[in-house]
Enzyme design. Structure first.
Site, short mmCIF file in Angstrom:
data_model
loop_
_atom_site.label_atom_id
_atom_site.label_comp_id
_atom_site.label_asym_id
_atom_site.label_seq_id
_atom_site.Cartn_x
_atom_site.Cartn_y
_atom_site.Cartn_z
N ARG A 9 18.49 -38.94 -26.34
CA ARG A 9 17.81 -37.66 -26.55
C ARG A 9 17.90 -37.21 -27.99
O ARG A 9 17.28 -36.21 -28.37
CB ARG A 9 18.40 -36.60 -25.62
CG ARG A 9 18.15 -36.89 -24.14
CD ARG A 9 18.55 -35.73 -23.27
NE ARG A 9 18.29 -36.00 -21.86
CZ ARG A 9 18.39 -35.10 -20.89
NH1 ARG A 9 18.75 -33.86 -21.19
NH2 ARG A 9 18.15 -35.43 -19.65
N LYS A 54 18.80 -44.91 -10.54
CA LYS A 54 19.27 -43.56 -10.78
C LYS A 54 18.36 -42.59 -10.02
O LYS A 54 17.14 -42.76 -10.02
CB LYS A 54 19.20 -43.29 -12.28
CG LYS A 54 19.51 -41.87 -12.72
CD LYS A 54 19.45 -41.82 -14.25
CE LYS A 54 19.70 -40.44 -14.78
NZ LYS A 54 19.79 -40.44 -16.27
N GLU A 84 27.83 -42.67 -20.53
CA GLU A 84 26.41 -42.86 -20.81
C GLU A 84 26.06 -41.99 -22.01
O GLU A 84 26.23 -40.78 -21.98
CB GLU A 84 25.57 -42.44 -19.60
CG GLU A 84 24.08 -42.37 -19.88
CD GLU A 84 23.29 -41.74 -18.75
OE1 GLU A 84 22.16 -41.28 -18.99
OE2 GLU A 84 23.80 -41.69 -17.61
#
Length: 218
Positions: free
Chosen positions: A56, A139, A52
Protein backbone atom coordinates in the site's frame (compact mmCIF):
# COMPACT_ATOMS: atom_id res chain seq x y z
CA UNK A 1 -1.44 -22.96 -17.87
CA UNK A 2 2.08 -21.93 -16.91
CA UNK A 3 4.01 -24.89 -15.45
CA UNK A 4 4.87 -24.80 -11.78
CA UNK A 5 8.55 -24.72 -10.97
CA UNK A 6 9.88 -27.84 -9.30
CA UNK A 7 10.49 -26.07 -5.98
CA UNK A 8 7.04 -24.44 -5.82
CA UNK A 9 5.01 -27.22 -4.16
CA UNK A 10 7.58 -27.61 -1.39
CA UNK A 11 7.80 -23.85 -0.88
CA UNK A 12 4.04 -23.56 -0.52
CA UNK A 13 3.90 -26.52 1.84
CA UNK A 14 6.50 -24.91 4.09
CA UNK A 15 4.65 -21.58 4.15
CA UNK A 16 1.30 -23.24 4.86
CA UNK A 17 2.83 -25.23 7.70
CA UNK A 18 4.35 -22.05 9.13
CA UNK A 19 1.03 -20.20 9.00
CA UNK A 20 -0.77 -23.19 10.50
CA UNK A 21 1.59 -23.08 13.47
CA UNK A 22 1.33 -19.32 13.87
CA UNK A 23 -2.48 -19.09 13.39
CA UNK A 24 -2.03 -15.29 13.34
CA UNK A 25 -0.64 -13.21 10.46
CA UNK A 26 0.13 -9.59 11.43
CA UNK A 27 -0.58 -7.11 8.63
CA UNK A 28 1.84 -4.20 8.48
CA UNK A 29 1.68 -1.15 6.20
CA UNK A 30 4.97 0.75 6.34
CA UNK A 31 5.04 4.54 6.19
CA UNK A 32 8.44 5.01 7.85
CA UNK A 33 11.21 2.60 6.89
CA UNK A 34 13.05 3.35 10.15
CA UNK A 35 10.35 1.52 12.13
CA UNK A 36 10.41 -1.76 10.23
CA UNK A 37 13.06 -3.66 12.17
CA UNK A 38 11.72 -2.66 15.58
CA UNK A 39 8.12 -3.45 14.65
CA UNK A 40 8.88 -6.86 13.19
CA UNK A 41 11.25 -7.71 16.02
CA UNK A 42 8.52 -6.84 18.53
CA UNK A 43 6.15 -9.23 16.76
CA UNK A 44 8.77 -11.97 16.74
CA UNK A 45 9.64 -11.36 20.41
CA UNK A 46 5.92 -11.64 21.17
CA UNK A 47 5.86 -15.14 19.69
CA UNK A 48 4.54 -14.47 16.18
CA UNK A 49 6.92 -15.91 13.54
CA UNK A 50 5.41 -14.27 10.45
CA UNK A 51 4.31 -10.93 9.05
CA UNK A 52 2.56 -9.60 5.95
CA UNK A 53 3.95 -6.31 4.63
CA UNK A 54 1.51 -4.65 2.28
CA UNK A 55 2.17 -2.95 -1.04
CA UNK A 56 0.00 0.00 0.00
CA UNK A 57 3.08 2.23 0.07
CA UNK A 58 6.20 2.55 -2.06
CA UNK A 59 8.31 1.36 0.89
CA UNK A 60 7.05 -2.22 0.74
CA UNK A 61 9.96 -3.84 -1.11
CA UNK A 62 12.59 -2.21 1.08
CA UNK A 63 10.59 -3.11 4.18
CA UNK A 64 10.31 -6.75 3.10
CA UNK A 65 14.07 -6.88 2.57
CA UNK A 66 14.75 -5.49 6.05
CA UNK A 67 12.19 -7.72 7.77
CA UNK A 68 13.61 -10.78 6.02
CA UNK A 69 16.87 -10.27 7.89
CA UNK A 70 15.18 -11.05 11.22
CA UNK A 71 15.99 -14.61 12.22
CA UNK A 72 13.02 -16.97 12.32
CA UNK A 73 10.57 -14.52 10.73
CA UNK A 74 8.63 -15.64 7.65
CA UNK A 75 7.87 -12.51 5.62
CA UNK A 76 5.04 -12.25 3.12
CA UNK A 77 3.92 -9.50 0.75
CA UNK A 78 0.35 -8.24 0.92
CA UNK A 79 -1.92 -6.23 -1.37
CA UNK A 80 -0.07 -7.60 -4.41
CA UNK A 81 -2.15 -6.35 -7.32
CA UNK A 82 -0.05 -7.11 -10.41
CA UNK A 83 2.81 -9.33 -11.63
CA UNK A 84 5.32 -6.49 -11.27
CA UNK A 85 4.65 -6.15 -7.56
CA UNK A 86 4.80 -9.93 -7.19
CA UNK A 87 8.23 -10.13 -8.80
CA UNK A 88 9.48 -7.17 -6.77
CA UNK A 89 8.30 -8.88 -3.58
CA UNK A 90 10.08 -12.10 -4.49
CA UNK A 91 13.30 -10.24 -5.28
CA UNK A 92 13.05 -8.43 -1.94
CA UNK A 93 12.89 -11.75 -0.08
CA UNK A 94 9.16 -12.40 0.42
CA UNK A 95 8.40 -16.06 1.06
CA UNK A 96 4.76 -15.75 -0.01
CA UNK A 97 2.25 -13.19 -1.25
CA UNK A 98 -1.42 -12.35 -0.80
CA UNK A 99 -3.94 -10.09 -2.53
CA UNK A 100 -7.34 -8.63 -1.65
CA UNK A 101 -8.78 -9.99 -4.90
CA UNK A 102 -8.31 -12.67 -7.54
CA UNK A 103 -6.32 -11.62 -10.62
CA UNK A 104 -5.45 -14.47 -12.98
CA UNK A 105 -2.26 -12.77 -14.32
CA UNK A 106 -0.88 -12.63 -10.78
CA UNK A 107 -1.74 -16.29 -10.16
CA UNK A 108 0.07 -17.19 -13.39
CA UNK A 109 3.12 -15.09 -12.51
CA UNK A 110 3.30 -16.69 -9.07
CA UNK A 111 3.26 -20.14 -10.62
CA UNK A 112 5.95 -19.11 -13.08
CA UNK A 113 8.41 -17.92 -10.43
CA UNK A 114 7.39 -20.46 -7.79
CA UNK A 115 6.22 -17.99 -5.13
CA UNK A 116 3.30 -19.21 -2.98
CA UNK A 117 0.38 -16.86 -3.65
CA UNK A 118 -2.95 -16.65 -1.83
CA UNK A 119 -5.47 -14.53 -3.75
CA UNK A 120 -8.45 -12.86 -2.15
CA UNK A 121 -12.04 -14.05 -2.56
CA UNK A 122 -15.44 -12.74 -1.49
CA UNK A 123 -17.89 -15.10 -3.23
CA UNK A 124 -18.37 -18.79 -3.87
CA UNK A 125 -17.72 -18.17 -7.58
CA UNK A 126 -14.34 -16.67 -6.75
CA UNK A 127 -13.45 -19.61 -4.52
CA UNK A 128 -14.37 -21.92 -7.39
CA UNK A 129 -12.27 -19.93 -9.85
CA UNK A 130 -9.30 -19.90 -7.49
CA UNK A 131 -9.63 -23.65 -7.10
CA UNK A 132 -9.74 -24.14 -10.88
CA UNK A 133 -6.49 -22.16 -11.14
CA UNK A 134 -4.79 -24.52 -8.70
CA UNK A 135 -5.05 -22.40 -5.55
CA UNK A 136 -5.83 -24.34 -2.40
CA UNK A 137 -5.35 -21.50 0.09
CA UNK A 138 -7.17 -18.18 -0.36
CA UNK A 139 -7.65 -14.99 1.59
CA UNK A 140 -11.19 -13.95 2.51
CA UNK A 141 -11.47 -10.17 2.37
CA UNK A 142 -13.05 -8.15 3.91
CA UNK A 143 -14.02 -10.92 6.31
CA UNK A 144 -16.08 -9.03 8.88
CA UNK A 145 -18.03 -7.04 6.27
CA UNK A 146 -18.88 -10.23 4.40
CA UNK A 147 -20.48 -11.80 7.46
CA UNK A 148 -17.67 -12.86 9.75
CA UNK A 149 -17.21 -16.45 10.95
CA UNK A 150 -20.70 -17.44 9.75
CA UNK A 151 -19.77 -16.43 6.20
CA UNK A 152 -16.50 -18.36 6.34
CA UNK A 153 -18.30 -21.44 7.63
CA UNK A 154 -20.88 -21.25 4.84
CA UNK A 155 -18.49 -20.62 1.97
CA UNK A 156 -16.11 -23.36 3.12
CA UNK A 157 -18.79 -26.07 3.17
CA UNK A 158 -18.88 -26.75 -0.61
CA UNK A 159 -15.07 -26.67 -0.85
CA UNK A 160 -13.71 -29.14 1.71
CA UNK A 161 -10.20 -29.08 0.26
CA UNK A 162 -9.77 -25.32 0.55
CA UNK A 163 -8.10 -23.40 3.41
CA UNK A 164 -8.87 -19.79 4.23
CA UNK A 165 -7.09 -16.75 5.67
CA UNK A 166 -9.84 -14.35 6.82
CA UNK A 167 -8.65 -10.75 6.96
CA UNK A 168 -10.36 -7.43 7.53
CA UNK A 169 -12.17 -6.21 10.64
CA UNK A 170 -10.89 -9.04 12.84
CA UNK A 171 -9.74 -8.16 16.35
CA UNK A 172 -8.63 -9.84 19.54
CA UNK A 173 -12.25 -10.35 20.54
CA UNK A 174 -13.32 -12.16 17.37
CA UNK A 175 -10.22 -14.01 16.19
CA UNK A 176 -11.02 -17.08 18.29
CA UNK A 177 -14.34 -17.54 16.49
CA UNK A 178 -12.56 -17.67 13.14
CA UNK A 179 -9.77 -19.94 14.31
CA UNK A 180 -12.35 -22.35 15.70
CA UNK A 181 -13.33 -23.22 12.13
CA UNK A 182 -11.42 -26.20 10.67
CA UNK A 183 -11.12 -24.52 7.28
CA UNK A 184 -9.28 -21.48 8.66
CA UNK A 185 -5.51 -21.66 8.30
CA UNK A 186 -4.71 -18.34 9.98
CA UNK A 187 -6.21 -14.88 10.42
CA UNK A 188 -4.92 -11.54 9.24
CA UNK A 189 -4.29 -9.30 12.25
CA UNK A 190 -3.82 -5.61 11.51
CA UNK A 191 -4.58 -4.50 15.08
CA UNK A 192 -1.30 -5.95 16.33
CA UNK A 193 0.76 -3.27 14.61
CA UNK A 194 -1.65 -0.40 14.05
CA UNK A 195 -0.10 2.62 12.35
CA UNK A 196 -0.58 4.86 15.39
CA UNK A 197 1.35 2.43 17.60
CA UNK A 198 4.16 2.17 15.07
CA UNK A 199 4.33 5.93 14.53
CA UNK A 200 4.53 6.51 18.30
CA UNK A 201 7.29 3.93 18.71
CA UNK A 202 5.11 1.79 20.98
CA UNK A 203 7.00 -1.39 20.20
CA UNK A 204 6.49 -2.57 23.77
CA UNK A 205 2.74 -2.48 23.19
CA UNK A 206 3.10 -4.32 19.88
CA UNK A 207 5.01 -7.06 21.65
CA UNK A 208 2.42 -7.15 24.45
CA UNK A 209 -0.42 -7.50 21.96
CA UNK A 210 1.43 -10.24 20.15
CA UNK A 211 2.03 -12.16 23.38
CA UNK A 212 -1.58 -11.72 24.50
CA UNK A 213 -2.99 -12.85 21.16
CA UNK A 214 -0.76 -15.91 20.93
CA UNK A 215 -1.66 -16.91 24.47
CA UNK A 216 -5.34 -16.65 23.60
CA UNK A 217 -5.23 -18.68 20.39
CA UNK A 218 -3.13 -21.59 21.66
Amino acid sequence: MTPVTEAAPNAERQVVESLARARVLPVLTVTDIATVRATCQALADGGIPCVEITYRTALASEAISLASEIAGLTVGAGTVLDPGQLRAAAQAGARFALAPGLAEPVVAAAREIGLPFFPGVATASEVGLARSLGCRVVKIFPASSLGGPAFVRSIAAPYPGMRFIPTGGINDGSIGQYLGLPSVLACGASWLCEKDLVAAGRFDEIRRRAESTMSAVR
